[in-house]
Design an enzyme around this catalytic site. Structure first.
Site, short mmCIF file in Angstrom:
data_model
loop_
_atom_site.label_atom_id
_atom_site.label_comp_id
_atom_site.label_asym_id
_atom_site.label_seq_id
_atom_site.Cartn_x
_atom_site.Cartn_y
_atom_site.Cartn_z
N ASP A 385 0.87 -1.17 0.00
CA ASP A 385 0.00 0.00 0.00
C ASP A 385 0.91 1.23 0.00
O ASP A 385 1.58 1.52 1.00
CB ASP A 385 -0.89 -0.02 1.25
N HIS A 386 0.94 1.95 -1.12
CA HIS A 386 1.89 3.05 -1.27
C HIS A 386 1.61 4.22 -0.32
O HIS A 386 2.45 5.10 -0.14
CB HIS A 386 1.89 3.56 -2.72
N ARG A 387 0.44 4.23 0.31
CA ARG A 387 0.15 5.28 1.29
C ARG A 387 0.98 5.09 2.55
O ARG A 387 1.26 6.06 3.27
CB ARG A 387 -1.34 5.26 1.64
#
Length: 417
Positions: A385-387
């Site tokens: 999850d790039h967040r």
């Protein structure tokens, strides 16, 4: 209808253990409820007589709708049921995420009747194989035409072998004996009702895929030393048999301890970094997928992980998992190597920030010291999850995992077998 899991919105009564008129004691088994993840025993909270059953066996009802009424023998419950009917119908709303508290009690719609399995006959399809003459008529001998009529064969399907493509008796005989006994081909399908588990899988994975910006990191791991180590371990650990999946769980847990920024969860206004390491282990079952959790995996021995994972896999297949068995994961692995899959990408299992997909171990040519030698490799792909996790952070984790798996002495030196 009780809310028996954090994602449950409706339940199916798998079995009633009491019938109307039976005496019910507090804590006594009343019914088996099938949730989106397991079939669970539901005990009565009250003592008295079972006066009313609101959901028949095999039927579905929303959480907080009337499952049954227990009261004094002979007590009139018609006023209670009538009052429930007069409550205004709830407004439709979007499905709540897993962490949303259980909704307040409201009137439940009638349990839907299971949709029957339907077999649909589609239009018949014909494919012309025969030859026509100049005026558009089929070229066929009188005897072949009579035989085709007697056997209900469509001459359009027959490829003639006579002069000029003419259909003759031999063509009719060969057509029958060739196994194509019908003059038409039919398309068909079946519709099956979606199970509670499949509904939840569809909802949660769609939420994950479309809300979490996924990116993927793939790494090749040489497994020759781990293969030798596993053989030696299983001699020592006998009768417990350590699987490659057990070794992967141990390796992931150790790599997370060295790379704590991957042990993360996106929470909207903040990122949670868990100090404990709970590994979710995806298990395929008949209706879909369950993810029991190996808690504090970094502090457990391989033997403990092996026993626990096998127990969870059996409970999952028998629908005996409890909510405490599948809650609290901080990282998830999904292993399709036993099915011969070389590599794949997995969808992140909320609330985790990462999931690692494990491929099969197979032979491959390797370059060592300038020479090509045979060896064994395993490909892993981590979805992030790039967040919450950046590429460099995820890559550092995979490098640690690779080092541990290629050098089992380091991994096994961290904890006893």
């Amino acid at each position: 209808m009780p809310k028996l899991s954090d994602t449950m919105t409706e339940g199916v009564v798998a079995e009633w253990h009491k019938k109307i008129g039976d005496t019910v004691k507090s804590g006594e088994l009343l019914a088996d409820i099938e949730t989106d993840k397991a079939t669970m025993e539901f005990e009565s909270f009250q003592e008295g007589t079972l006066l009313y059953i609101g959901v028949e066996k095999g039927k579905t009802a929303p959480v907080d709708s009337i499952l049954a009424i227990v009261g004094k023998k002979g007590e009139d419950v018609s006023a209670l049921l009538e009052g429930e009917k007069k409550k205004p119908a709830p407004a439709a709303e979007a499905p709540a995420p897993a962490s949303t508290p259980a909704p307040k009690k409201e009137e439940a719609p009638k349990a839907p009747v299971a949709a029957p399995v339907v077999q649909q006959e589609a239009p018949k399809v014909a494919v012309s194989a025969s030859v026509k003459n100049d005026n558009g008529r089929l070229k066929v001998s009188p005897l072949a035409k009579k035989l085709a009529g007697d056997k209900n064969i469509n001459l359009s399907f027959i490829k003639g072998t006579g002069d000029g493509g003419r259909v003759i008796k031999r063509d009719i005989d060969n057509y029958q004996s060739g196994g194509m006994s019908s003059a038409v081909m039919e398309e068909s399908y079946t519709d099956e009702q979606v199970s509670q588990m499949r509904k939840t899988i569809a909802r949660r994975l769609a939420e994950s895929k479309f809300s979490a910006p996924h990116f993927y990191l793939t790494m090749v791991i040489e497994m020759d030393e781990m293969i030798k180590a596993r053989e030696a371990i299983n001699v020592i650990a006998d009768p417990i048999k350590i699987s490659y999946n057990d070794l992967v769980i141990k390796g992931v847990a150790a790599a997370l301890r060295s790379n704590p920024r991957v042990n993360a969860s996106w929470r909207g206004d903040f990122i949670r970094y868990s100090k404990h390491i709970h590994i979710g282990m995806a298990v395929a079952v008949e209706d879909g997928l369950l993810v029991p959790v190996i808690r504090f995996a970094d502090s457990k021995t391989l033997s403990q992980i092996s026993v626990e994972s096998k127990e969870y896999a059996l409970k999952a297949k028998n629908k005996k998992l409890q909510p405490s068995d599948w809650e609290g994961n901080t990282f998830t692995i999904s292993n399709l190597g036993m099915f011969g899959i070389d590599e794949f990408t997995a969808i992140i299992n909320p609330p985790d920030a990462c999931i690692m997909a494990i491929g099969a171990i197979h032979e491959a040519p390797l370059v060592k010291n300038g020479s090509i030698v045979p060896g064994h490799i395993m490909k892993v792909t981590m979805s992030c999850d790039h967040r919450a996790v950046d590429g460099a952070t995820g890559s550092a984790f995979l490098q640690t995992f690779k080092q541990l798996m290629e050098n089992p002495v380091i991994l096994l030196g961290m904890q006893s077998i």
